[in-house]
Design a protein around this motif. Structure first.
Motif, PDB file in Angstrom:
ATOM      1  N   GLU A   1       1.085   4.167  -8.855  1.00 39.72           N
ATOM      2  CA  GLU A   1       0.948   3.154  -9.896  1.00 39.72           C
ATOM      3  C   GLU A   1      -0.362   2.408  -9.735  1.00 39.72           C
ATOM      4  OE1 GLU A   1       3.233  -0.952 -11.377  1.00 39.72           O
ATOM      5  OE2 GLU A   1       4.095   0.313  -9.810  1.00 39.72           O
ATOM      6  N   TYR A   2      -1.037   2.179 -10.846  1.00 40.04           N
ATOM      7  CA  TYR A   2      -2.286   1.439 -10.804  1.00 40.04           C
ATOM      8  C   TYR A   2      -1.999   0.005 -10.358  1.00 40.04           C
ATOM      9  CZ  TYR A   2      -6.996   0.064 -12.189  1.00 40.04           C
ATOM     10  OH  TYR A   2      -8.289  -0.388 -12.180  1.00 40.04           O
TER      11      TYR A   2
ATOM     12  N   ALA B   1       0.806  -1.225   0.000  1.00 42.04           N
ATOM     13  CA  ALA B   1       0.000   0.000   0.000  1.00 42.04           C
ATOM     14  C   ALA B   1       0.837   1.273   0.000  1.00 42.04           C
ATOM     15  CB  ALA B   1      -0.952  -0.010   1.190  1.00 42.04           C
ATOM     16  N   ALA B   2       1.854   1.357   0.845  1.00 37.53           N
ATOM     17  CA  ALA B   2       2.649   2.580   0.944  1.00 37.53           C
ATOM     18  C   ALA B   2       3.379   2.879  -0.356  1.00 37.53           C
ATOM     19  CB  ALA B   2       3.641   2.476   2.103  1.00 37.53           C
ATOM     20  N   GLU B   3       3.936   1.851  -0.991  1.00 39.62           N
ATOM     21  CA  GLU B   3       4.652   2.059  -2.241  1.00 39.62           C
ATOM     22  C   GLU B   3       3.701   2.447  -3.371  1.00 39.62           C
ATOM     23  OE1 GLU B   3       8.048   2.154  -4.820  1.00 39.62           O
ATOM     24  OE2 GLU B   3       7.688   2.400  -2.666  1.00 39.62           O
ATOM     25  N   LEU B   4       2.524   1.850  -3.410  1.00 28.50           N
ATOM     26  CA  LEU B   4       1.533   2.221  -4.413  1.00 28.50           C
ATOM     27  C   LEU B   4       1.095   3.673  -4.228  1.00 28.50           C
ATOM     28  CD1 LEU B   4      -0.700  -0.990  -4.494  1.00 28.50           C
ATOM     29  CD2 LEU B   4       0.729  -0.129  -6.366  1.00 28.50           C
ATOM     30  N   ASP B   5       0.981   4.096  -2.975  1.00 31.08           N
ATOM     31  CA  ASP B   5       0.619   5.483  -2.693  1.00 31.08           C
ATOM     32  C   ASP B   5       1.720   6.428  -3.167  1.00 31.08           C
ATOM     33  OD1 ASP B   5      -1.038   7.564  -1.205  1.00 31.08           O
ATOM     34  OD2 ASP B   5       0.872   7.741  -0.153  1.00 31.08           O
ATOM     35  N   ARG B   6       2.967   6.037  -2.966  1.00 28.33           N
ATOM     36  CA  ARG B   6       4.096   6.885  -3.335  1.00 28.33           C
ATOM     37  C   ARG B   6       4.239   6.994  -4.851  1.00 28.33           C
ATOM     38  NH1 ARG B   6       9.167   6.703  -4.958  1.00 28.33           N
ATOM     39  NH2 ARG B   6       9.161   4.423  -5.121  1.00 28.33           N
ATOM     40  N   THR B   7       4.135   5.864  -5.538  1.00 25.31           N
ATOM     41  CA  THR B   7       4.334   5.861  -6.992  1.00 25.31           C
ATOM     42  C   THR B   7       3.069   6.209  -7.758  1.00 25.31           C
ATOM     43  OG1 THR B   7       3.793   3.497  -7.205  1.00 25.31           O
ATOM     44  CG2 THR B   7       6.099   4.074  -6.751  1.00 25.31           C
TER      45      THR B   7
ATOM     46  N   PHE C   1      -9.545  -2.296   4.511  1.00 29.90           N
ATOM     47  CA  PHE C   1      -8.567  -2.372   5.594  1.00 29.90           C
ATOM     48  C   PHE C   1      -7.157  -2.367   5.013  1.00 29.90           C
ATOM     49  CE2 PHE C   1      -5.693  -4.585   8.401  1.00 29.90           C
ATOM     50  CZ  PHE C   1      -6.051  -4.198   9.673  1.00 29.90           C
ATOM     51  N   GLY C   2      -6.976  -3.101   3.925  1.00 29.77           N
ATOM     52  CA  GLY C   2      -5.651  -3.174   3.306  1.00 29.77           C
ATOM     53  C   GLY C   2      -5.231  -1.865   2.680  1.00 29.77           C
ATOM     54  N   CYS C   3      -6.076  -1.303   1.842  1.00 30.39           N
ATOM     55  CA  CYS C   3      -5.821  -0.004   1.203  1.00 30.39           C
ATOM     56  C   CYS C   3      -7.090   0.396   0.474  1.00 30.39           C
ATOM     57  CB  CYS C   3      -4.659  -0.077   0.219  1.00 30.39           C
ATOM     58  SG  CYS C   3      -4.427   1.431  -0.772  1.00 30.39           S
ATOM     59  N   THR C   4      -7.639   1.558   0.806  1.00 25.55           N
ATOM     60  CA  THR C   4      -8.883   1.967   0.156  1.00 25.55           C
ATOM     61  C   THR C   4      -8.653   2.409  -1.284  1.00 25.55           C
ATOM     62  OG1 THR C   4      -8.682   4.177   1.155  1.00 25.55           O
ATOM     63  CG2 THR C   4     -10.070   2.551   2.295  1.00 25.55           C
ATOM     64  N   GLY C   5      -7.409   2.734  -1.657  1.00 34.93           N
ATOM     65  CA  GLY C   5      -7.122   2.995  -3.061  1.00 34.93           C
ATOM     66  C   GLY C   5      -7.296   1.734  -3.890  1.00 34.93           C
ATOM     67  N   VAL C   6      -6.772   0.625  -3.394  1.00 33.86           N
ATOM     68  CA  VAL C   6      -6.947  -0.657  -4.071  1.00 33.86           C
ATOM     69  C   VAL C   6      -8.413  -1.069  -4.048  1.00 33.86           C
ATOM     70  CG1 VAL C   6      -6.360  -3.113  -4.017  1.00 33.86           C
ATOM     71  CG2 VAL C   6      -4.586  -1.396  -3.561  1.00 33.86           C
ATOM     72  N   GLN C   7      -9.052  -0.884  -2.897  1.00 32.31           N
ATOM     73  CA  GLN C   7     -10.470  -1.233  -2.779  1.00 32.31           C
ATOM     74  C   GLN C   7     -11.320  -0.433  -3.764  1.00 32.31           C
ATOM     75  OE1 GLN C   7     -13.047   0.843  -1.008  1.00 32.31           O
ATOM     76  NE2 GLN C   7     -14.657  -0.669  -1.247  1.00 32.31           N
TER      77      GLN C   7
ATOM     78  N   GLY D   1      -5.684  11.596  -1.754  1.00 33.88           N
ATOM     79  CA  GLY D   1      -5.545  10.248  -1.220  1.00 33.88           C
ATOM     80  C   GLY D   1      -5.977   9.218  -2.248  1.00 33.88           C
ATOM     81  N   GLN D   2      -5.921   7.956  -1.837  1.00 32.31           N
ATOM     82  CA  GLN D   2      -6.267   6.834  -2.711  1.00 32.31           C
ATOM     83  C   GLN D   2      -5.566   7.001  -4.066  1.00 32.31           C
ATOM     84  OE1 GLN D   2     -10.375   5.690  -2.823  1.00 32.31           O
ATOM     85  NE2 GLN D   2     -10.649   5.924  -0.634  1.00 32.31           N
TER      86      GLN D   2
END
Length: 421
Positions: free
Chosen positions: A68-69, A60-66, A110-116, A241-242
């Motif tokens: 990246e889809y 989650a943190a790396e996806l937020d930083r980059t 819970f894992g990441c609302t961007g992914v959700q 966010g997300q």
């Protein structure tokens, strides 16, 4: 894979996806209402919870930083049966009820609302087809989603029309046996993307004006292939966010759509879009519960490790009371989500409870994330800590799928019928 479960929801027992709540729940129903899991729901909860904690949380943190889809995660979620979960079995889906889908959405959130959100965007695009499309359209487009990891998008919001759906300007004009669409849509999720393992394009649910003189009765829903000539995606929007979910503007210029891609009847688009919210709002709310639960767990663990004045900060009443409020927020929000899901599974219209769930769970997510930052103190403001991301991710829940003010409007309009003077 998720088991294919029979949809007999009225007496079906439920259970919290929160470990602490599960300890207090019974696994068998002792009356007409129960918060215990049955075997199918336990399997669904365990699968989605394990997937979130092992696959999503570490990334989650790396996806937020980059930004990246999250294609790799979406492919794994599809393989595990965690996407397109309310698509009926006859179209290749597991045919889960709203309660089961809510359990999955909470765990993914819970894992990441961007992914959700990236996963749930499919559900939003699919919902109008589920409630109003012909068998042929469902077979073609819902079946496609279950066969391979694709994404679809819900094209309703426009730069000048958000909560006021009746104000949309995108038009569809009938020309022979086809329709020609012109207009611009905004905040579309996962638009115009292709799976790296698939040559199949995704598709849009598009709401357009077909009769400008008829108000909301002049809106019609269409399924539009994403590779149709005339569709131009804009740049990816950089959101607060997300950030791994993909949102952007899309322009439709002389996009030709066949008559058979009209969903339901001409003029029923607004009704379809609103009925779709009865499916999607509880699931968005479930994602908000997942974030609220994550904030509670992270803050509680940190409060047991962090010491001031000779003791863990959880033992200071000021911090302990904040954590208690966070726990109440998560549990109350989850209960409203389940109520809205249970009503839908019971075959009743759940708009009233869906708006309640969306309103309360959104607030719970924002409050728990904010309070969680406070529990962490100064380090909670740092990007190395999970609370900072949770705080940024939470706000959108009060905005998309209808703002909190829209939810209050829906709720208030039901009240005179429930309590006539």
């Amino acid at each position: 894979m998720i088991p294919r479960v029979a949809l007999q929801r009225v007496s079906r027992p439920l259970a919290s996806s929160c470990n602490a709540a599960r300890n207090y729940a019974t696994s068998s129903a002792s009356g007409p209402v129960s918060f215990g899991l049955n075997d199918d729901q336990r399997a669904i909860d365990d699968l989605s919870r394990t997937f979130a904690r092992e696959k999503i949380v570490p990334a989650a943190a790396e996806l937020d930083r980059t930004m990246e889809y999250p294609w790799a995660i979406l492919k794994e979620a599809h393989a595990a049966g965690l996407m397109n979960t309310h698509v009926a079995e006859e179209y290749g889906g597991p045919g889960l009820g709203m309660v089961e889908c809510s359990i999955i959405s909470e765990n993914l959130g819970f894992g990441c609302t961007g992914v959700q959100t990236a996963i749930e965007a499919n559900g939003l695009a699919e919902a109008p087809l589920i409630v109003g499309a012909s068998h042929e359209l469902k077979m073609k487009y819902l079946g496609r989603m279950t066969e391979t990891p694709l994404v679809a998008s819900y094209a309703v919001t426009e730069p000048g029309a958000g909560s006021d759906v009746a104000a949309i300007k995108t038009k569809a004009v009938k020309e022979g046996d086809k329709w020609v669409i012109n207009g611009t849509k905004m905040w579309m999720c996962s638009t115009n993307r292709r799976s790296t393992n698939s040559g199949h394009a995704n598709w849009f649910f598009v709401l357009a004006v077909t009769d400008p003189s008829a108000g909301v009765k002049g809106l019609t829903g269409f399924v539009v292939e994403a590779d149709t000539p005339g569709i131009t995606p804009g740049r990816k929007e950089i959101n607060m966010g997300q950030r791994c979910s993909d949102t952007r503007m899309v322009t439709f210029q002389d996009v030709v759509v066949p008559q058979e891609n009209v969903i339901g009847a001409v003029g029923e688009g607004f009704k379809l879009a609103m009925k779709a919210f009865d499916i999607t709002r509880p699931l968005v709310a479930a994602g908000a519960v997942g974030l609220a639960q994550r904030a509670l767990e992270e803050a509680t663990k940190y409060a047991q490790e962090r010491k001031t004045m000779g003791k863990a900060i959880i033992d200071h009443q000021g911090v302990g009371f904040m954590l208690a409020d966070m726990a109440v927020n998560a549990e109350a929000a989850r209960a409203l989500v389940w109520k809205s899901a249970w009503v839908k599974d019971a075959g009743q219209r759940n708009s009233y409870y869906a708006s309640m769930a969306k309103l309360y769970a959104s607030r719970a997510a924002v409050e728990n994330a904010s309070t969680g930052v406070q529990v962490f103190g100064g380090i909670g403001f740092n990007t190395e800590m999970p609370m900072e991301k949770l705080f940024r991710d939470s706000k959108i829940f009060e905005l998309y799928e209808g703002t909190s003010q829209i939810q209050r409007l829906v709720i208030s309009r039901h009240l005179p019928g429930l309590y006539p003077a």
